[in-house]
Write a protein that holds these residues in place. Structure first.
Motif, mmCIF file in Angstrom:
data_model
loop_
_atom_site.group_PDB
_atom_site.id
_atom_site.type_symbol
_atom_site.label_atom_id
_atom_site.label_comp_id
_atom_site.label_asym_id
_atom_site.label_seq_id
_atom_site.Cartn_x
_atom_site.Cartn_y
_atom_site.Cartn_z
ATOM 1 N N VAL A 120 31.275 -2.482 -21.035
ATOM 2 C CA VAL A 120 30.197 -2.933 -20.154
ATOM 3 C C VAL A 120 29.677 -4.284 -20.628
ATOM 4 N N LYS A 121 29.045 -4.998 -19.719
ATOM 5 C CA LYS A 121 28.362 -6.239 -20.057
ATOM 6 C C LYS A 121 26.892 -5.934 -20.229
ATOM 7 N N LEU A 122 26.352 -6.243 -21.409
ATOM 8 C CA LEU A 122 24.938 -6.027 -21.657
ATOM 9 C C LEU A 122 24.134 -7.192 -21.088
ATOM 10 N N ILE A 123 23.073 -6.866 -20.363
ATOM 11 C CA ILE A 123 22.145 -7.834 -19.796
ATOM 12 C C ILE A 123 20.870 -7.792 -20.654
ATOM 13 N N HIS A 124 20.071 -8.861 -20.632
ATOM 14 C CA HIS A 124 18.805 -8.770 -21.380
ATOM 15 C C HIS A 124 18.076 -7.507 -20.923
#
Length: 260
Positions: free
Chosen positions: A50-54
């Motif tokens: 997954v791509k972590l977002i702030h």
């Protein structure tokens, strides 16, 4: 519990939680809002996919200057009698792994490793005794600063406010004791900053009480609690790694803004 905002493939950004598994961390979605009623669903997606977002989108980012005496000393500045409050715009936020962009207006851009507090319950005129009841959790921030513009302008809106100047993440840790945790900052593997949260001039309780005497703290607001000594320049090609014991690691690459 570790709360994240993430994106998987082309799906929309959502809140999730992280399960520590012997085979590697797993992500599960959250149904509802973590700031209200919610339910954790099964964690079966590897974190690396997954791509972590702030991890939060605040209405405001509240920052405290010179909250470590050694940092004030390295800039030949006095330790303040009351907290020095300033703001960064939410548009400065980026997440873990996203790139810090060095704007052409500045020739001296520096990192500032900080413990960040996430507000969970709104309030005004919060007493120090009630302050912890208003905290949802903690995360890591980098208060990137154009130091030459800070000196030139005499106020800090421009120096602190460029896009990408507030990396935040990788997640919100709700089970964290901020009384004595180590903060370190490495650039290209070289240690630049190291101190304990116990070295803060003003405690988190005091900061929340002070700020809420000025303005309402809203759910999801972020409070950056100050940086230790050792701030230093960032250059294109650098990689900044901030580690806070008990939370994790926030890593961001650095590059210059493309010519216009």
């Amino acid at each position: 519990m570790r709360i994240i905002r993430y994106q998987h493939k082309h799906e929309s950004v959502k809140f999730g939680w992280v399960l520590e598994d012997p085979a590697g961390p797993l992500v599960g979605p959250i149904e509802g809002s973590p700031f209200g009623d919610f339910q954790r669903l099964e964690a079966n997606l590897p974190l690396e996919q997954v791509k972590l977002i702030h991890p939060v989108s605040p209405s405001k980012i509240l920052c405290i200057a010179r909250n470590y005496a050694a940092h004030a000393k390295e800039h030949n500045s006095p330790v303040p009698d009351v907290p020095m409050l300033f703001l960064k715009p939410p548009s400065s936020l980026i997440g873990p792994g996203e790139t810090i962009i060095l704007p052409p207006q500045s020739q001296q851009i520096e990192h500032e490793a900080e413990l960040a507090v996430v507000i969970g319950k709104p309030g005004r005129w919060i007493s120090p005794e009630q302050a912890l009841d208003h905290i949802f959790g903690y995360t890591i921030a980098n208060d990137v600063t154009a130091r030459d513009l800070q000196r030139r302008d005499g106020q800090w809106g421009r120096a602190k406010g460029f896009d990408t100047f507030c990396p935040l993440g990788p997640w919100i840790e709700t089970d964290f004791d901020p009384s004595d945790s180590l903060i370190t900052c490495n650039v290209n593997g070289e240690m630049r900053q190291m101190a304990s949260t116990r070295d803060m001039v003003f405690s988190i309780r005091q900061l929340i009480a002070f700020i809420s005497s000025v303005m309402t703290l809203d759910t999801g607001d972020i409070l950056l609690t100050g940086t230790p000594a050792g701030v230093g320049s960032l250059l294109p090609g650098d990689q900044v790694e901030i580690i806070i014991e008990g939370i994790g690691t926030l890593t961001n690459p650095v590059q210059a803004e493309a010519p216009r």
